[in-house]
Write an enzyme that holds these catalytic residues in place. Structure first.
Site, mmCIF file in Angstrom:
data_model
loop_
_atom_site.group_PDB
_atom_site.id
_atom_site.type_symbol
_atom_site.label_atom_id
_atom_site.label_comp_id
_atom_site.label_asym_id
_atom_site.label_seq_id
_atom_site.Cartn_x
_atom_site.Cartn_y
_atom_site.Cartn_z
ATOM 1 N N HIS A 35 45.640 62.724 40.317
ATOM 2 C CA HIS A 35 45.165 61.396 40.763
ATOM 3 C C HIS A 35 44.453 60.620 39.649
ATOM 4 O O HIS A 35 44.208 59.426 39.805
ATOM 5 C CB HIS A 35 44.191 61.532 41.941
ATOM 6 C CG HIS A 35 44.830 62.059 43.189
ATOM 7 N ND1 HIS A 35 45.932 61.464 43.757
ATOM 8 C CD2 HIS A 35 44.532 63.135 43.975
ATOM 9 C CE1 HIS A 35 46.288 62.156 44.843
ATOM 10 N NE2 HIS A 35 45.454 63.178 44.985
ATOM 11 N N ASP A 46 52.751 68.460 45.166
ATOM 12 C CA ASP A 46 51.479 68.438 45.881
ATOM 13 C C ASP A 46 51.670 67.540 47.118
ATOM 14 O O ASP A 46 52.533 66.671 47.128
ATOM 15 C CB ASP A 46 50.419 67.839 44.948
ATOM 16 C CG ASP A 46 49.019 67.842 45.535
ATOM 17 O OD1 ASP A 46 48.245 68.756 45.223
ATOM 18 O OD2 ASP A 46 48.689 66.914 46.323
ATOM 19 N N HIS A 93 49.891 65.153 48.129
ATOM 20 C CA HIS A 93 49.473 63.763 47.877
ATOM 21 C C HIS A 93 50.307 63.132 46.757
ATOM 22 O O HIS A 93 50.774 63.841 45.858
ATOM 23 C CB HIS A 93 47.987 63.723 47.472
ATOM 24 C CG HIS A 93 47.066 64.280 48.511
ATOM 25 N ND1 HIS A 93 46.671 65.605 48.507
ATOM 26 C CD2 HIS A 93 46.467 63.698 49.583
ATOM 27 C CE1 HIS A 93 45.857 65.811 49.540
ATOM 28 N NE2 HIS A 93 45.717 64.677 50.209
ATOM 29 N N ASP A 147 48.629 72.245 49.021
ATOM 30 C CA ASP A 147 48.163 71.521 50.208
ATOM 31 C C ASP A 147 49.313 70.952 51.033
ATOM 32 O O ASP A 147 49.075 70.316 52.066
ATOM 33 C CB ASP A 147 47.167 70.413 49.830
ATOM 34 C CG ASP A 147 47.634 69.545 48.682
ATOM 35 O OD1 ASP A 147 48.773 69.707 48.209
ATOM 36 O OD2 ASP A 147 46.841 68.678 48.257
HETATM 37 ZN ZN LIG Z 1 46.873 67.116 47.022
#
Ligand SMILES: [Zn+2]
Length: 334
Positions: free
Chosen positions: A121, A157, A159, A242
């Site tokens: 991120h 991932d 996200h 995740d």
């Molecule tokens: Zn994540």
């Protein structure tokens, strides 16, 4: 040649009740020896290496916050820093560079950077989403500096890897793919995020509960033509555990068997197209047992050591994502 890994657990980078905590890795390390992978010593990234991706002003600001104001929350995610976080983040990025260096020099067949704080991120001008420096982006740029002309990052991932996407928005040497849950943090990652970079920046936004079957279709119908089209000389994988069905922060549907399948698929692509050069980089994953099981599954694919993985099937019904996958293929002309 063997499999190597770096391990940066950053025990002093922690914040009360925060899910991105050292305990994520607690149940991981015992058992990794059975794969015959070699733990190698991590060198911290240099300022020059961090500057491959990040604005030096951000780097000094982060250093000042860590040295003078920590502990502190620096972003709404919330992203936190402690007095050790700056050095921890240098070491986490260094963990990826160390893996990349070892693979590029031919001293290992493949590598896994098990590091935290995570990175995908973090944007060139901004630390966010539990991430300080963008470890995988720095590693990919390191590979370019070492003479690679085309490098690819595949991110599964849960996200969207917004920071990695931003880092290479206008860099034709690096291709990026992210498959992620749509509608959760950070909110980016729709199919048309980068209309100028079709076949180079690929986003696969997914509905909740998308799991092993959907990801297998994504691997076969999107990863394969993407790699065939871009022809990377080296592959990095941002792997977050995740996307497992019982992760506390997300609602996707992968099982440990699904993570094994994905690791095998990207390994096969690296073997066929990248002279086997592949580096896995840990991103998220907030249930320590999932992180341990998923990492072991990934090591099994990397080393070929057949350790039977945990059988933890997704109890939720998977949505049909065929039309979404077709939409992504059409947008890119795959
Ligand atoms: Zn994540």
């Amino acid at each position: 040649m063997n499999t190597v890994y770096t391990y940066v657990s950053s025990p002093n980078h922690l914040y009360p009740d925060h899910p991105e905590r050292p305990a994520r890795l607690d149940v991981l390390q015992p058992g990794l020896e059975s794969f015959g992978a070699e733990l190698i010593e991590t060198q911290p990234a240099t300022r020059e290496e961090i500057a491959y991706i990040h604005n030096p002003k951000l780097v000094s600001a982060l250093e000042n916050v860590c040295r003078e104001e920590a502990p502190a929350v620096i972003d709404y995610a919330p992203t936190y820093v402690t007095s050790s976080s700056f050095d921890d983040a240098l070491l986490a990025s260094g963990g990826v560079i160390t893996c990349a260096r070892t693979v590029i020099s031919g001293n290992a067949r493949n590598a896994f950077a098990i590091v935290r704080p995570p990175g995908h991120h973090a944007e060139p001008d901004r630390a966010m989403g539990f991430c300080i420096f963008n470890n995988v982006a720095i590693g990919a740029r390191y590979a370019i500096e070492r003479g690679m002309e085309r490098v690819m990052i595949i991110d599964y991932d849960a996200h969207h890897g917004n920071g990695t996407q931003s880092s290479f928005m206008n860099d034709d040497r690096v291709a990026f793919l992210s498959a992620h849950q749509w509608g959760i943090y950070p909110g980016t990652g729709w199919i048309d995020d980068a209309p100028h970079a079709r076949k180079r920046i690929v986003n696969v936004p997914l509905p909740a509960y998308a799991g092993d079957q959907v990801y297998e279709q994504i691997a076969d119908k999107i990863f394969v033509p993407f790699v065939q089209s871009f022809k990377p000389q080296m592959l990095f994988v941002s792997v977050g555990y995740d996307a497992h069905w019982n992760d506390p922060l997300t609602s996707l549907g992968l099982s440990t068997t699904g993570y094994l399948m994905l690791a095998k698929k990207v390994m096969a692509l690296a073997k066929e197209y990248c002279d086997e050069k592949i580096v896995f980089v840990l991103e998220g994953g907030y249930d320590p047992v999932n992180v341990a099981n998923g990492t072991r599954a990934t090591f099994s694919a990397m080393t070929g050591v057949d350790e039977s993985v945990v059988n933890d099937p997704n109890p939720n019904k998977e949505p049909d994502c065929e039309s979404r996958i077709e939409e992504v293929r059409r947008w890119h002309g795959f």
